[in-house]
Design an enzyme around this catalytic site. Structure first.
Site, PDB file in Angstrom:
ATOM      1  N   TYR A  35      -7.187  21.768  46.004  1.00  0.00           N
ATOM      2  CA  TYR A  35      -7.843  22.990  45.749  1.00  0.00           C
ATOM      3  C   TYR A  35      -8.747  23.096  44.390  1.00  0.00           C
ATOM      4  O   TYR A  35      -9.907  23.221  44.238  1.00  0.00           O
ATOM      5  CB  TYR A  35      -7.131  24.091  45.797  1.00  0.00           C
ATOM      6  CG  TYR A  35      -7.803  25.585  45.302  1.00  0.00           C
ATOM      7  CD1 TYR A  35      -8.860  26.165  46.045  1.00  0.00           C
ATOM      8  CD2 TYR A  35      -7.706  25.788  44.007  1.00  0.00           C
ATOM      9  CE1 TYR A  35      -9.540  27.377  45.790  1.00  0.00           C
ATOM     10  CE2 TYR A  35      -8.225  27.054  43.478  1.00  0.00           C
ATOM     11  CZ  TYR A  35      -9.085  27.639  44.165  1.00  0.00           C
ATOM     12  OH  TYR A  35      -9.620  28.795  43.790  1.00  0.00           O
ATOM     13  N   PRO A  88     -14.671  31.176  34.333  1.00  0.00           N
ATOM     14  CA  PRO A  88     -13.765  32.000  35.354  1.00  0.00           C
ATOM     15  C   PRO A  88     -13.452  31.092  36.357  1.00  0.00           C
ATOM     16  O   PRO A  88     -14.129  30.203  37.186  1.00  0.00           O
ATOM     17  CB  PRO A  88     -14.634  32.959  36.050  1.00  0.00           C
ATOM     18  CG  PRO A  88     -16.034  32.488  35.906  1.00  0.00           C
ATOM     19  CD  PRO A  88     -16.095  31.481  34.380  1.00  0.00           C
ATOM     20  N   GLY A  90     -10.515  30.582  39.609  1.00  0.00           N
ATOM     21  CA  GLY A  90      -9.486  31.615  40.531  1.00  0.00           C
ATOM     22  C   GLY A  90      -8.124  30.830  40.821  1.00  0.00           C
ATOM     23  O   GLY A  90      -8.032  29.802  40.758  1.00  0.00           O
ATOM     24  N   SER A 117     -11.464  35.287  35.898  1.00  0.00           N
ATOM     25  CA  SER A 117     -11.845  35.271  37.199  1.00  0.00           C
ATOM     26  C   SER A 117     -11.490  36.560  37.781  1.00  0.00           C
ATOM     27  O   SER A 117     -10.472  37.482  37.664  1.00  0.00           O
ATOM     28  CB  SER A 117     -11.400  34.202  37.829  1.00  0.00           C
ATOM     29  OG  SER A 117     -11.556  34.486  39.500  1.00  0.00           O
ATOM     30  N   GLN A 138     -15.381  38.363  34.911  1.00  0.00           N
ATOM     31  CA  GLN A 138     -16.131  38.076  36.185  1.00  0.00           C
ATOM     32  C   GLN A 138     -16.011  39.093  37.300  1.00  0.00           C
ATOM     33  O   GLN A 138     -14.827  39.636  37.624  1.00  0.00           O
ATOM     34  CB  GLN A 138     -15.856  36.692  36.490  1.00  0.00           C
ATOM     35  CG  GLN A 138     -16.647  36.274  37.816  1.00  0.00           C
ATOM     36  CD  GLN A 138     -15.794  35.242  38.762  1.00  0.00           C
ATOM     37  OE1 GLN A 138     -14.714  35.664  38.879  1.00  0.00           O
ATOM     38  NE2 GLN A 138     -16.576  34.620  39.329  1.00  0.00           N
ATOM     39  N   THR A 166     -21.241  36.702  39.075  1.00  0.00           N
ATOM     40  CA  THR A 166     -21.365  35.449  39.834  1.00  0.00           C
ATOM     41  C   THR A 166     -21.871  35.641  41.332  1.00  0.00           C
ATOM     42  O   THR A 166     -21.857  36.532  42.122  1.00  0.00           O
ATOM     43  CB  THR A 166     -19.889  34.745  40.124  1.00  0.00           C
ATOM     44  OG1 THR A 166     -19.276  34.245  39.033  1.00  0.00           O
ATOM     45  CG2 THR A 166     -20.281  33.411  41.094  1.00  0.00           C
ATOM     46  N   HIS A 287     -21.764  25.712  40.777  1.00  0.00           N
ATOM     47  CA  HIS A 287     -20.233  26.390  41.117  1.00  0.00           C
ATOM     48  C   HIS A 287     -19.212  24.905  41.160  1.00  0.00           C
ATOM     49  O   HIS A 287     -18.545  24.747  42.125  1.00  0.00           O
ATOM     50  CB  HIS A 287     -20.190  27.056  42.559  1.00  0.00           C
ATOM     51  CG  HIS A 287     -19.175  28.177  42.724  1.00  0.00           C
ATOM     52  ND1 HIS A 287     -19.324  29.484  42.505  1.00  0.00           N
ATOM     53  CD2 HIS A 287     -17.858  27.955  42.912  1.00  0.00           C
ATOM     54  CE1 HIS A 287     -18.242  30.236  42.626  1.00  0.00           C
ATOM     55  NE2 HIS A 287     -17.470  29.345  42.646  1.00  0.00           N
ATOM     56  N   ARG A 290     -18.716  23.113  44.753  1.00  0.00           N
ATOM     57  CA  ARG A 290     -17.982  23.915  45.562  1.00  0.00           C
ATOM     58  C   ARG A 290     -18.562  24.744  46.713  1.00  0.00           C
ATOM     59  O   ARG A 290     -17.816  25.283  47.379  1.00  0.00           O
ATOM     60  CB  ARG A 290     -16.780  24.494  44.850  1.00  0.00           C
ATOM     61  CG  ARG A 290     -15.888  23.743  44.049  1.00  0.00           C
ATOM     62  CD  ARG A 290     -14.954  24.623  43.203  1.00  0.00           C
ATOM     63  NE  ARG A 290     -13.934  25.391  43.808  1.00  0.00           N
ATOM     64  CZ  ARG A 290     -12.869  24.993  44.288  1.00  0.00           C
ATOM     65  NH1 ARG A 290     -12.444  23.683  44.030  1.00  0.00           N
ATOM     66  NH2 ARG A 290     -11.882  25.744  44.609  1.00  0.00           N
ATOM     67  N   ASP A 318     -22.728  24.920  33.437  1.00  0.00           N
ATOM     68  CA  ASP A 318     -21.332  24.186  33.745  1.00  0.00           C
ATOM     69  C   ASP A 318     -21.664  23.277  34.689  1.00  0.00           C
ATOM     70  O   ASP A 318     -22.753  22.805  35.047  1.00  0.00           O
ATOM     71  CB  ASP A 318     -20.464  25.443  34.209  1.00  0.00           C
ATOM     72  CG  ASP A 318     -20.952  26.247  35.320  1.00  0.00           C
ATOM     73  OD1 ASP A 318     -21.690  25.690  36.218  1.00  0.00           O
ATOM     74  OD2 ASP A 318     -20.189  26.912  35.951  1.00  0.00           O
TER      75      ASP A 318
END
Length: 393
Positions: A35, A88, A90, A117, A138, A166, A287, A290, A318
């Site tokens: 993950y 952020p 998760g 997050s 976020q 986001t 992202h 992802r 980022d």
């Protein structure tokens, strides 16, 4: 003698972020590491984020009377020690107990901002209480706009000054390698459950004290009994609103009196439109590979985005940053700061707060050394002329 990277488990002996990633892999269950490290579809965006740094080479100046380097910079009106932000991310309670608090404490100690997050396993109020922290929050836009409104009010009551909306995950990405590890949402396969037994340290840290982590900021969005990471994973994807558009950003801008950042933009034209709406910053991001496979890197659109927004708002990037040299390349191309995701999460998974602090110390040393070798004293003196693009001609 064959070269061998560090193969131990002491995060303090890591010389770079890659060493921390290897330690993290040895500590985490397979499905948790997947993950953390995985990307969408064939993971081409994930790999491209790393490969793009090779497109820019340094052209140093060596006779410039370089003195002690000044790495501090101003982000949204506040002075910070480094041009870095912990972005952020998760489910951090799955990496280590109270993962978000450990990230926040490390950010406070390093005098850089931390972004909590929306799907954190620590409440936004607990993060706001971390001493000395410049805490940003976020949010996602869910179908339930009343929840979004209440979350904004909750952030105001907790005295947050900055919100980050986001935009690139309104439709959930296809993370196949992540999906293969589960029979159902957040229910690992038998093979993964057996592998879990080889990680007693993680079990003692994460599962035994409090059981599966729970989401602390989703409130009424989740039905009764679905507050845990295991129960909420399917619900969150269904709640994300694919109709997200510029009217929603304007709606939020009208209701939020503080600073507003839009994250997830890759189009220079969209960056310019966000600046025209009066946001304080834009984060160029894919992202971390992802979401959309075959997406361009934020680094590739950064110069054009800087030309389009000018000085109307700050510009952050980022996705894929693991070295101080890479941070310096982004700054030279026009970024005001780099947001970190996996780089600090590998530190978190490898050694908790101490691992995050070590990751930040590694990057600080690398940034400082790179500036000196380029013949530059201050972040503010970095220019694109320090780079040679391999794509020219």
């Amino acid at each position: 003698m064959k070269r061998r990277p560090y193969a131990g488990t002491d995060c303090r002996r890591a010389l770079n972020i890659a060493d921390l990633a290897r330690i993290a892999r040895r500590r985490l269950p397979h499905f948790v590491f997947e993950y953390l490290a995985g990307g969408a579809d064939d993971e081409r965006t994930l790999r491209h984020n790393r490969a793009v740094f090779d497109d820019y080479l340094f052209e140093p100046r060596t006779l410039t009377r370089v003195g002690p380097r000044e790495l501090s910079t101003t982000l949204l009106g506040k002075r910070h020690a480094l041009p870095l932000v912990i972005g952020p991310t998760g489910y951090n309670g799955m990496l280590t107990r109270h993962g978000d608090l450990k990230l926040a404490a490390a950010a406070s100690g390093a005098n850089i901002p931390f972004v909590l997050s929306n799907v954190a396993t620590t409440s936004l109020e607990d993060i706001a209480a971390v001493e000395g922290l410049d805490a940003w929050m976020q949010i996602y836009f869910y179908r339930d706009r009343d929840y979004v409104r209440k979350l904004v009010e909750r952030c105001r009551d907790a005295h947050y000054e900055t919100l980050v909306v986001t935009t690139d995950s309104a439709i959930y990405g296809n993370r196949e390698w992540d999906l293969r590890n589960f029979r159902k949402p957040m229910q690992p396969t038998l093979r993964n459950l057996l592998h879990l037994l080889t990680r007693p340290g993680w079990i003692a840290d994460v599962l035994i004290p409090d059981g599966m982590p729970t989401f602390k900021n989703l409130g009424d969005l989740l039905p009764p009994g679905k507050q845990s990471v295991q129960g909420a994973s399917a619900v969150i994807g269904q709640q994300l609103d694919p109709t997200l558009n510029w009217d929603d950003i304007a709606w939020l801008r009208d209701r939020w009196p503080g600073k507003l950042i839009v994250k997830g933009i890759l189009s220079p034209a969209e960056a310019e439109r966000a600046a025209a709406l009066g946001v304080e910053a834009v984060v160029l991001s894919n992202h971390g590979g992802r979401q959309l496979d075959h997406a361009c890197s934020p680094l590739e659109v950064l110069p054009a985005a800087r030309r389009r927004v000018g000085e109307r708002c700050q510009l952050f990037v980022d996705s894929g940053f693991r070295r101080g040299t890479e941070v310096v390349k982004a700054l030279a191309l026009g970024a005001d700061a780099v947001w970190l995701g996996r780089a600090t999460l590998y530190g978190l998974a490898a050694g908790g707060q101490a691992g995050v602090e070590h990751a930040l110390a590694i990057l600080q040393r690398e940034i400082d050394r790179t500036l000196g070798l380029l013949g530059v004293d201050r972040i503010a003196d970095l220019e694109a002329s320090a780079l040679v693009s391999r794509r020219r001609g």
